[in-house]
Design an enzyme around this catalytic site. Structure first.
Site, mmCIF file in Angstrom:
data_model
loop_
_atom_site.group_PDB
_atom_site.id
_atom_site.type_symbol
_atom_site.label_atom_id
_atom_site.label_comp_id
_atom_site.label_asym_id
_atom_site.label_seq_id
_atom_site.Cartn_x
_atom_site.Cartn_y
_atom_site.Cartn_z
ATOM 1 N N GLU A 175 -6.931 -12.867 51.262
ATOM 2 C CA GLU A 175 -6.639 -13.020 52.697
ATOM 3 C C GLU A 175 -5.898 -11.799 53.212
ATOM 4 O O GLU A 175 -4.786 -11.886 53.715
ATOM 5 C CB GLU A 175 -5.775 -14.270 52.926
ATOM 6 C CG GLU A 175 -6.356 -15.531 52.354
ATOM 7 C CD GLU A 175 -5.529 -16.784 52.648
ATOM 8 O OE1 GLU A 175 -4.654 -16.759 53.529
ATOM 9 O OE2 GLU A 175 -5.763 -17.802 51.967
ATOM 10 N N GLU A 225 -1.322 -22.554 47.708
ATOM 11 C CA GLU A 225 0.118 -22.508 48.046
ATOM 12 C C GLU A 225 0.923 -23.728 47.580
ATOM 13 O O GLU A 225 1.656 -24.322 48.361
ATOM 14 C CB GLU A 225 0.289 -22.345 49.563
ATOM 15 C CG GLU A 225 -0.316 -21.069 50.094
ATOM 16 C CD GLU A 225 -0.432 -21.047 51.617
ATOM 17 O OE1 GLU A 225 0.378 -21.688 52.297
ATOM 18 O OE2 GLU A 225 -1.343 -20.374 52.122
HETATM 19 O O1 9MR Z 1 -6.286 -18.485 59.706
HETATM 20 C C1 9MR Z 1 -5.998 -19.866 59.630
HETATM 21 C C2 9MR Z 1 -5.556 -20.370 61.007
HETATM 22 O O2 9MR Z 1 -6.626 -20.289 61.915
HETATM 23 C C3 9MR Z 1 -5.063 -21.789 60.884
HETATM 24 O O3 9MR Z 1 -4.528 -22.192 62.129
HETATM 25 C C4 9MR Z 1 -4.000 -21.888 59.797
HETATM 26 C C5 9MR Z 1 -3.497 -23.290 59.632
HETATM 27 O O4 9MR Z 1 -2.346 -23.312 58.905
HETATM 28 O O5 9MR Z 1 -4.532 -21.434 58.573
HETATM 29 C C6 9MR Z 1 -4.889 -20.092 58.618
HETATM 30 O O6 9MR Z 1 -5.331 -19.646 57.348
HETATM 31 C C7 9MR Z 1 -4.363 -19.738 56.288
HETATM 32 C C8 9MR Z 1 -5.128 -19.928 55.009
HETATM 33 O O7 9MR Z 1 -5.976 -21.036 55.113
HETATM 34 C C9 9MR Z 1 -4.188 -20.122 53.824
HETATM 35 N N1 9MR Z 1 -3.263 -19.027 53.727
HETATM 36 C C10 9MR Z 1 -2.546 -18.680 54.949
HETATM 37 C C11 9MR Z 1 -3.531 -18.473 56.091
HETATM 38 C C12 9MR Z 1 -2.798 -18.022 57.338
HETATM 39 O O8 9MR Z 1 -1.926 -19.040 57.746
#
Ligand code: 9MR
Length: 332
Positions: free
Chosen positions: A242, A138
């Site tokens: 994802e 991102e």
């Molecule tokens: O699923 C993840 C969540 O448990 C965390 O709190 C969060 C932190 O920002 O990140 C989530 O996973 C993300 C992923 O690493 C990158 N793309 C977006 C996902 C959803 O936010």
């Protein structure tokens, strides 16, 4: 344990054997609570948070590998592929990384040296287990004309932090497939621009990860198709990294539902069916499709965008049983 799985139903990943791998994001809680379901239906795993900077490298001379190692151990035990997530992100990056010894901002050279050392340590530790890394996550701006999102990485190191991260990862494990991972299909032109520029500089980037945090209504199939075609035209491997299908529109902040309505589940089944039929069409370009979770008993969407609001975005329900969406997807 929430699960009591039915082993006589088709394995999700086997239904797509001719097309692409089917993965799930997991964490220590889900491999404990839903380990049988995960082992039965998915042939690729991603650590949801456990390999992120902040989690694995909380202080300059401290690495905390235990949780990630547990996931790697589970993948080995069950013969699952592993995607590594993620080496560089503006989020979940430790504060120490950007700070000098005087408490001020670190220099560009020091930041890049820290990045190199981090990538080298983490990628080498999981060499042979992790076959593909989301190297940069991102980095593109959500809105506006700028290509890159404002971040400490960009402030301190300039745009070349992206190329550097790929170079460091390639040096650490020359066999790993290296991905740039991004969110929305509407960012496709910017993603294309970034990747084309990396490729023209000879940066070792091998694939694009399309995150796919979607909902019952958005994005439209035409936008998804357009994004896939655009990335495919770069000659890169494509992974959906994802995937989930929230039952709420992003702007919808209502909190009164304790269970999904039948209508929602039917709509979700139709959306998943349409999405997977589109993905099958592009199977020559797509090598892997990962859900961001295994079953509705746990999803990050229970806390986003409304903290504590239950969501039901996956193919298995809160008891790890197949939902209408599962049946529609496997019976195509
Ligand atoms: O699923 C993840 C969540 O448990 C965390 O709190 C969060 C932190 O920002 O990140 C989530 O996973 C993300 C992923 O690493 C990158 N793309 C977006 C996902 C959803 O936010």
């Amino acid at each position: 344990m929430v699960e009591n799985i039915n082993r006589s139903i088709p394995k999700l990943y086997e239904a797509f054997q001719e097309c692409f791998d089917i993965g799930a994001a997991v964490n220590p809680r889900t491999i404990f609570q839903a380990g049988d379901l995960i082992a039965h239906h998915y042939n690729s795993l991603t650590a949801e948070n456990e390999m992120k900077f902040e989690r694995i490298h909380p202080a300059e001379d401290t690495y905390t590998f235990e949780a990630a190692d547990r996931i790697v151990g589970f993948a080995r035990e069950h013969g699952k592929k592993l995607r590594g997530h993620t080496l560089v992100w503006h989020n979940q990056a430790s504060d120490w990384l950007f700070q000098g010894s005087d408490g001020g901002s670190v220099s560009r050279d020091t930041l890049l040296a820290r990045l190199k050392s981090h990538i080298n340590t983490v990628v080498k530790r999981y060499q042979g287990d992790v076959y593909a890394w989301d190297v940069v996550n991102e980095a593109i701006a959500d809105e506006g004309p700028e290509l890159l999102r404002p971040s400490k990485w960009l402030d301190i190191a300039g745009p070349s932090f992206i190329a550097k991260a790929f170079e460091f990862a390639h040096e650490a494990d020359p066999k790993a497939l290296l991905f740039y991972n991004e969110s929305h299909p509407l960012k496709r032109d910017k993603i294309y621009t970034l990747l084309q520029s990396l490729r023209s500089q000879g940066v070792p980037v091998h694939g694009v990860g399309l995150q796919a945090h979607w909902n019952l209504y958005d994005p439209g199939l035409d936008d998804i198709r357009a994004a896939i075609e655009r990335y495919a035209s770069l000659g890169l491997v494509l992974h959906l990294t994802e995937m989930d299908m929230s039952v709420f529109r992003f702007e919808d902040r209502r909190v009164d539902l304790t269970a999904p309505t039948e209508e929602m589940m039917e709509l979700q089944a139709r959306r998943y069916e349409a999405v997977f039929s589109l993905l099958r069409e592009y199977r020559n370009f797509i090598d892997s499709v990962t859900f961001w979770g295994a079953a509705d008993d746990y999803t990050w969407l229970d806390d986003f965008p409304v903290r504590g609001r239950k969501n039901w975005p996956l193919l298995f329900d809160e008891k790890c049983q197949p939902k209408p969406s599962f049946w529609r997807v496997v019976s195509e």
